[in-house]
Structures are given as C-alpha cells and as structure tokens.
Design an enzyme around this catalytic site. Structure first.
Site, PDB file in Angstrom:
ATOM      1  N   PHE A   1     -20.253   6.090  -9.457  1.00  0.00           N
ATOM      2  CA  PHE A   1     -19.979   6.462  -8.112  1.00  0.00           C
ATOM      3  C   PHE A   1     -21.164   6.618  -7.007  1.00  0.00           C
ATOM      4  CE2 PHE A   1     -19.695  10.885  -9.118  1.00  0.00           C
ATOM      5  CZ  PHE A   1     -20.226  11.413  -7.992  1.00  0.00           C
TER       6      PHE A   1
ATOM      7  N   LYS B   1     -18.067  -4.349 -12.814  1.00  0.00           N
ATOM      8  CA  LYS B   1     -16.812  -3.402 -12.502  1.00  0.00           C
ATOM      9  C   LYS B   1     -17.613  -2.140 -11.969  1.00  0.00           C
ATOM     10  CE  LYS B   1     -15.022   0.038 -13.765  1.00  0.00           C
ATOM     11  NZ  LYS B   1     -14.582   1.062 -12.816  1.00  0.00           N
TER      12      LYS B   1
ATOM     13  N   GLU C   1     -14.389   2.827  -9.187  1.00  0.00           N
ATOM     14  CA  GLU C   1     -13.428   2.606  -8.213  1.00  0.00           C
ATOM     15  C   GLU C   1     -13.287   3.422  -7.184  1.00  0.00           C
ATOM     16  OE1 GLU C   1     -13.593   3.801 -11.342  1.00  0.00           O
ATOM     17  OE2 GLU C   1     -12.299   5.391 -11.767  1.00  0.00           O
TER      18      GLU C   1
ATOM     19  N   SER D   1     -21.622   8.884 -16.917  1.00  0.00           N
ATOM     20  CA  SER D   1     -21.722  10.091 -17.629  1.00  0.00           C
ATOM     21  C   SER D   1     -21.718   9.814 -19.045  1.00  0.00           C
ATOM     22  CB  SER D   1     -20.273  10.718 -17.492  1.00  0.00           C
ATOM     23  OG  SER D   1     -19.333  10.205 -17.885  1.00  0.00           O
TER      24      SER D   1
ATOM     25  N   CYS E   1     -28.493  11.074 -10.668  1.00  0.00           N
ATOM     26  CA  CYS E   1     -29.052  11.228 -12.022  1.00  0.00           C
ATOM     27  C   CYS E   1     -30.202  11.669 -12.149  1.00  0.00           C
ATOM     28  CB  CYS E   1     -28.702   9.794 -12.529  1.00  0.00           C
ATOM     29  SG  CYS E   1     -29.722   8.622 -12.045  1.00  0.00           S
TER      30      CYS E   1
ATOM     31  N   GLU F   1     -24.123  19.373 -17.132  1.00  0.00           N
ATOM     32  CA  GLU F   1     -24.758  18.469 -15.807  1.00  0.00           C
ATOM     33  C   GLU F   1     -23.696  18.796 -14.780  1.00  0.00           C
ATOM     34  OE1 GLU F   1     -23.888  14.342 -15.593  1.00  0.00           O
ATOM     35  OE2 GLU F   1     -25.688  13.927 -14.404  1.00  0.00           O
TER      36      GLU F   1
HETATM   37  P1  NAD Z   1     -18.398   8.198 -15.072  1.00  0.00           P
HETATM   38  O1  NAD Z   1     -18.956   8.109 -16.116  1.00  0.00           O
HETATM   39  O2  NAD Z   1     -17.133   8.819 -14.845  1.00  0.00           O
HETATM   40  O3  NAD Z   1     -18.051   6.470 -14.665  1.00  0.00           O
HETATM   41  C1  NAD Z   1     -18.849   5.586 -14.603  1.00  0.00           C
HETATM   42  C2  NAD Z   1     -18.064   4.220 -14.990  1.00  0.00           C
HETATM   43  O4  NAD Z   1     -17.295   4.244 -16.082  1.00  0.00           O
HETATM   44  C3  NAD Z   1     -17.086   3.767 -13.807  1.00  0.00           C
HETATM   45  O5  NAD Z   1     -17.088   2.690 -13.555  1.00  0.00           O
HETATM   46  C4  NAD Z   1     -15.546   4.305 -14.455  1.00  0.00           C
HETATM   47  O6  NAD Z   1     -14.475   3.674 -13.621  1.00  0.00           O
HETATM   48  C5  NAD Z   1     -15.797   4.043 -15.655  1.00  0.00           C
HETATM   49  N1  NAD Z   1     -14.995   5.155 -16.622  1.00  0.00           N
HETATM   50  C6  NAD Z   1     -14.696   6.389 -16.296  1.00  0.00           C
HETATM   51  N2  NAD Z   1     -13.841   7.045 -17.306  1.00  0.00           N
HETATM   52  C7  NAD Z   1     -13.855   6.071 -18.085  1.00  0.00           C
HETATM   53  C8  NAD Z   1     -13.214   5.772 -19.523  1.00  0.00           C
HETATM   54  N3  NAD Z   1     -12.582   6.975 -20.047  1.00  0.00           N
HETATM   55  N4  NAD Z   1     -13.277   4.660 -20.173  1.00  0.00           N
HETATM   56  C9  NAD Z   1     -14.107   3.637 -19.729  1.00  0.00           C
HETATM   57  N5  NAD Z   1     -14.626   3.649 -18.493  1.00  0.00           N
HETATM   58  C10 NAD Z   1     -14.578   4.851 -17.646  1.00  0.00           C
HETATM   59  O7  NAD Z   1     -19.577   8.608 -14.014  1.00  0.00           O
HETATM   60  P2  NAD Z   1     -19.379   8.687 -12.515  1.00  0.00           P
HETATM   61  O8  NAD Z   1     -18.679  10.057 -12.249  1.00  0.00           O
HETATM   62  O9  NAD Z   1     -18.941   7.608 -11.669  1.00  0.00           O
HETATM   63  O10 NAD Z   1     -20.964   9.034 -12.073  1.00  0.00           O
HETATM   64  C11 NAD Z   1     -21.577  10.161 -12.234  1.00  0.00           C
HETATM   65  C12 NAD Z   1     -22.374   9.990 -13.598  1.00  0.00           C
HETATM   66  O11 NAD Z   1     -23.342   9.083 -13.690  1.00  0.00           O
HETATM   67  C13 NAD Z   1     -23.372  11.366 -13.732  1.00  0.00           C
HETATM   68  O12 NAD Z   1     -23.115  11.712 -14.981  1.00  0.00           O
HETATM   69  C14 NAD Z   1     -24.613  10.729 -13.642  1.00  0.00           C
HETATM   70  O13 NAD Z   1     -25.799  11.485 -14.354  1.00  0.00           O
HETATM   71  C15 NAD Z   1     -24.319   9.524 -14.135  1.00  0.00           C
HETATM   72  N6  NAD Z   1     -25.339   8.407 -13.869  1.00  0.00           N
HETATM   73  C16 NAD Z   1     -26.484   8.296 -14.664  1.00  0.00           C
HETATM   74  C17 NAD Z   1     -27.772   7.286 -14.212  1.00  0.00           C
HETATM   75  C18 NAD Z   1     -28.734   6.941 -15.094  1.00  0.00           C
HETATM   76  O14 NAD Z   1     -29.504   5.919 -14.664  1.00  0.00           O
HETATM   77  N7  NAD Z   1     -28.830   7.482 -16.327  1.00  0.00           N
HETATM   78  C19 NAD Z   1     -27.688   6.896 -12.971  1.00  0.00           C
HETATM   79  C20 NAD Z   1     -26.391   7.297 -12.129  1.00  0.00           C
HETATM   80  C21 NAD Z   1     -25.442   8.110 -12.623  1.00  0.00           C
END
Ligand code: NAD
Length: 501
Positions: free
Chosen positions: A156, A180, A183, A233, A288, A386
């Site tokens: 997000f 994808k 959402e 994450s 991140c 985090e």
């Molecule tokens: P998230 O892991 O909750 O979601 C990321 C994606 O995975 C979304 O598209 C979501 O719909 C999908 N998703 C969520 N739960 C899922 C599941 N159980 N099974 C399959 N798919 C699922 O992450 P977020 O809250 O949207 O973003 C924040 C996180 O992203 C933080 O941990 C941040 O550090 C990380 N991030 C990392 C980087 C990097 O470059 N390393 C960059 C940006 C964000």
C-alpha cells in the site's frame, strides 16, 4: 473517532486485455485516511477473473516478445512522456488513497518515472556477449530472452513507485504482465494502464487485477505465470517465495525492514537530526526505507536526543493535500491502533518515552503524532518489530564496533545509514554492515533507477534486486549458443564428449 460514512462511491475497475472491467463478486472499500471516509469500492477478484487476466497476458505475449526492441523502447518513451504530464494527477490519487503529503507523493512518482527512463535504454541493456573461436572455428554468443507472463504484487505504501520498479522493466524486456496492487490504493495502477495503452502498448500485455489472498493465490498457482515480483511485509514475502519455489516459478520477494542509522560523535549533529526527522517521520513512517532505529554512539546521544525531540515536536500534521503539512495520517484505523499499541508496549517495557504521539492530533482520520523513545534495548518489542508508523527508537552504544554489532544482529537488512565526518569509520561501516543498501550521511539510500534496489536477510527472499541490471536479469533468461559451420578441413564430431580445442 467518526465512523466511516458511505458517500457516492466510484468503483475502481480491473484492467484486462486493454479494457476496464467490473467483475461481479466480493468488493472491498477504499478509504481516504485523512477523513476516515469510504471514497471508492474495489472488486476482490476470484480465480475465474485472475484466469482471464493471465490468459490475456499469455495470448499477448508471443507478438510482444517478437516486437522489435526499438518498438518496445518507443512505447516506453511515449509512456514516459505521458507519466511526466500526468505526474501531479497520479500524485493526487496517491494522497487521497494513502494519505501521504502531495510533495511526498510527487517525489515517489518521480522515482518511479526514473525506472521508465532506464527502461527506454533497453536496446543497449539487452545486448548479449559474443566470443569468437572458443574452439577452432567455433563461436559462442548469449541471448537474453523474456520469461513470459510476469506478475507483480505490491504494497500500500507506494501505489505508483513500487509497481513502476517492476512492469516497465518486464515489458521492455518483452514480457507480458499482470499487476495486483494493494487493494487499499488501487487507482494509480489503473491510471497507468490507461497511459500504457495510449502509449501504444498492445492490449493484453499489461493487465491489472485487484483483491486479497484469493487473487494472490490464484496468481501464484496459475500454470501460465512464469515469474513473480513481490514487495510487502516479511511474512507474506516468505510465503510468496516458498509458494513460487514449489510451483517452479522465478521469484523475487522483498519484505519488511527495521532500518538503523548510526550516529557517531564526530557527525554534524544538526544535519544528522534534520535527516533523521525526515527519514523517520516522512510518510508517517510508512516507508520500507524509513529510519526507525537510531544507534547513538558515545557522546552523540544526549545532544542528538535534544535535537530530535525539538524537531519532532515541531512537525506539522494534517491532511496530505494541505499546504505546509509535513506528515499525513496512517493508512487505516486498524494500523493506527496497532502503532498506538506499540507505543503503550514501549512504555511498559521500560523505554524512556521522550515524545508521545499516541493521542490522535486530529479528530477525524487516522492520525498519530510523532513518537520518540530513548534507552531502547534490543530485546524490547518496539525494537524487534517493524512498527511502520511515526515511531523512532534510539539505542545507545559505546563504540562503532558495538553499533555495527547491533545492526548486524537484527534479522532485517533493507537499508541503513551512518552519520560521521570520518572516512575511515564510514568505510568500515560500509564494509562490515550486513545490509543491502547503505547511506553515508544519506538517511534514505534508495538507489537511483540505473542501480538496483533490494535488501538482505528477512528484507528479501530471492537472489536478484529490482530495477537496474538486476531487473533486466530477473525479467530475462540467458541462452548460450555455441556455433560451428562445418567445412571440409575440420573433422566431424565423433561419439566422444566434444572438447572444443
Ligand atoms: P502486505 O504484505 O500486507 O501486502 C502486500 C501485498 O500482499 C498486497 O498486495 C496484499 O494484497 C497482498 N497480501 C496481503 N496479505 C496476503 C496474504 N495473506 N496472502 C497473499 N497475499 C497477501 O504489505 P503492506 O501492508 O501492503 O505494505 C507494508 C509492508 O511492505 C511493510 O512491511 C514494508 O516494509 C513493506 N515494503 C517493503 C519494501 C521493500 O522494498 N523491501 C517496499 C515497500 C514496502
């Protein structure tokens, strides 16, 4: 806190085979985090819709793979121009759905646009190698060929930039793509799909689907998907990595972070404090590459803490579209409450709360104030997790060596920074630290598009980083071709293992 009220709602479509489509089935809500109100609805795709998108990408792939490399580059050039012209509109969408300030959103779109600029150089980037006479009258050359249908699953916090790390590189390399996005922030991706079409990309080469785990799982298990790029994450990144591996798909899965800044006593502390305030509290800490932990070395600690306290107290908080606002809201009520619970936990654990932002500074929306903890220990939950919010924790270390040991013991390894005037100390830090991206007096060392972005340890599962040459490698397969043109004065190969001497 106001309860979300339904206004007149738009529905964000999916984009399949060059058309906006509204699939039937489950829907989710998109919020404006600055008001807490629902502003749009978004379809949560089921397996059948995911299959349509993947089939569209698979059908479009052969023609796009065979399109001339210059044609692919020219589509990127046109897309670049359109994105530059639309930068502000896309940034406004991001502010509305994510909450970050408009200048911050503009900056993030700019960093994404720079990946398109890099992708415009694809004719140069895809050149292979050639060696004449690897054996007598035998030559070898390599090709970089696309991998097929590629998928991007994004978080997000960067609704445009993170998808742009992926699809311009994939498409320029000759692949087709299904995105994808999160959402929670679905609109920027649809806007970019429209612009790609306007830029001349054939229908089906780029598709956008929305949804949750159901949509993601359908992509991870689809037999026509060849490669998956994920950013999000750590627990989900690990799940994506393991599922793709067991389904024999190429995968890069970037995870979460706990980024440390080490501040030495010889640093320009005023400069370091300003840099840390931006890196810790910009985008409400939802980056991140945010600095979420400071390791203050020796005599740096007390004056640094005083500076951080003064500067963090002065941050202007409010809706991201208001002039002069420096920090917007968090993404959701649930996330705001989770961050507030960490602040309570930190107090209980015995860390010194220097600045308490847990009381929401505004009545509506998902705001928190800036929070600063001192005397934090590595075993505390506020250090181990985090938090992904406007919470900065300060640990104290006696020496540079002890500070490096703290950073290296942390399971994450995305970004880190050192503040010092000493070249020797900086060089030692650069050499010894177990982290993928390092800043020297640079708090958020996000590499430019022609270098690659990626962390180590629990911040990346997979081998290759995104964009730059590592992006080219991820979205292509190498083929090595060895050639002999038989003629009368070279002997025909026998039955033995050929040795090309
Ligand atoms: P998230 O892991 O909750 O979601 C990321 C994606 O995975 C979304 O598209 C979501 O719909 C999908 N998703 C969520 N739960 C899922 C599941 N159980 N099974 C399959 N798919 C699922 O992450 P977020 O809250 O949207 O973003 C924040 C996180 O992203 C933080 O941990 C941040 O550090 C990380 N991030 C990392 C980087 C990097 O470059 N390393 C960059 C940006 C964000």
């Amino acid at each position: 806190m106001n309860k979300p009220v339904e206004l007149k709602l738009d529905i964000v479509p999916v984009w399949i085979n060059g058309k906006a489509v509204l699939p039937a089935g489950r829907m989710g809500e998109v919020y404006n985090p600055a008001t807490g109100q629902i502003t749009k609805r978004v379809p949560y795709c089921n397996e059948a819709v995911i299959d349509q998108a993947v089939q569209a990408a698979a059908a479009a792939y052969p023609e796009w793979r065979d399109a001339s490399i210059l044609r692919r580059a020219r589509v990127m050039q046109k897309f670049l121009q359109l994105m530059q012209a639309q930068q502000k509109d896309i940034a406004r969408l991001i502010t509305e759905e994510h909450g970050k300030t408009l200048p911050d959103a503009m900056g993030s779109v700019q960093r994404g646009i720079e990946v398109i600029e890099f992708a415009c150089g694809i004719p140069q980037l895809l050149k292979g190698e050639y060696s004449e006479n690897v054996g007598t009258a035998v030559d070898t050359h390599t090709l970089r060929q696309p991998v097929g249908v590629c998928v991007g699953i994004t978080p997000f916090n960067f609704p445009a930039m993170v998808p742009l790390w992926m699809f311009p590189m994939a498409i320029a390399c000759g692949n087709s793509f299904v995105l994808k996005p999160s959402e929670k922030v679905p609109s920027a991706s649809i806007r970019m799909a429209q612009l790609l079409q306007e830029a001349g990309l054939p229908d089906g080469v780029f598709n956008v689907v929305h949804g949750d785990k159901v949509a993601v799982d359908a992509l991870l298990h689809h037999p026509l998907v060849n490669a998956v790029s994920f950013v999000g994450s750590t627990p989900i990144a690990k799940y994506i990595y393991e599922t793709c591996a067991s389904n024999s798909k190429r995968v890069q899965a970037l995870g979460g972070a706990k980024n440390h800044a080490v501040v030495l006593p010889d640093a320009d502390l005023e400069f370091a404090a300003d840099a840390l305030i931006g890196a810790a509290y910009g985008s409400a800490g939802e980056r991140c590459m945010a600095i979420s932990a400071v390791v203050a070395v020796g005599d740096a600690a007390d004056p640094l803490l005083a500076l951080l306290q003064r500067k963090a107290s002065a941050i202007k908080i409010g809706p991201g579209d208001r002039d002069g606002v420096e920090m917007g809201p968090l993404i959701s009520a649930q996330h705001r409450d989770k961050v507030a619970a960490f602040i309570a936990q930190g107090k209980k654990e015995g860390a010194k709360l220097v600045l308490d932002g847990s009381t929401p500074p505004l009545q509506e929306g998902y705001f928190l104030g800036a929070t600063l903890f001192d005397h934090v220990k590595p075993e505390m939950e506020i250090y181990k997790n985090e938090i992904f919010g406007p919470v900065l924790v300060v640990l104290r270390a006696a020496t540079l060596e002890a500070a490096i040991a703290i950073v290296n013991a942390n399971p994450y390894g995305n970004g880190t920074a050192i503040f010092t005037e000493s070249g020797g100390a900086a060089r030692r830090f650069e050499n010894e630290v177990q982290v993928g991206m390092v800043g020297i007096n640079v708090p958020i060392p996000v590499p430019v598009a022609f270098y690659s972005f990626g962390g180590w340890k629990n911040s990346l599962f997979g081998d290759l980083h995104v964009h730059g040459m590592e992006g080219v490698k991820f979205y292509t397969r190498t083929k090595a071709v060895t050639t002999r043109w038989p003629h009368q004065d070279t002997p025909a190969p026998g039955l033995h293992m050929p040795t090309l001497g």
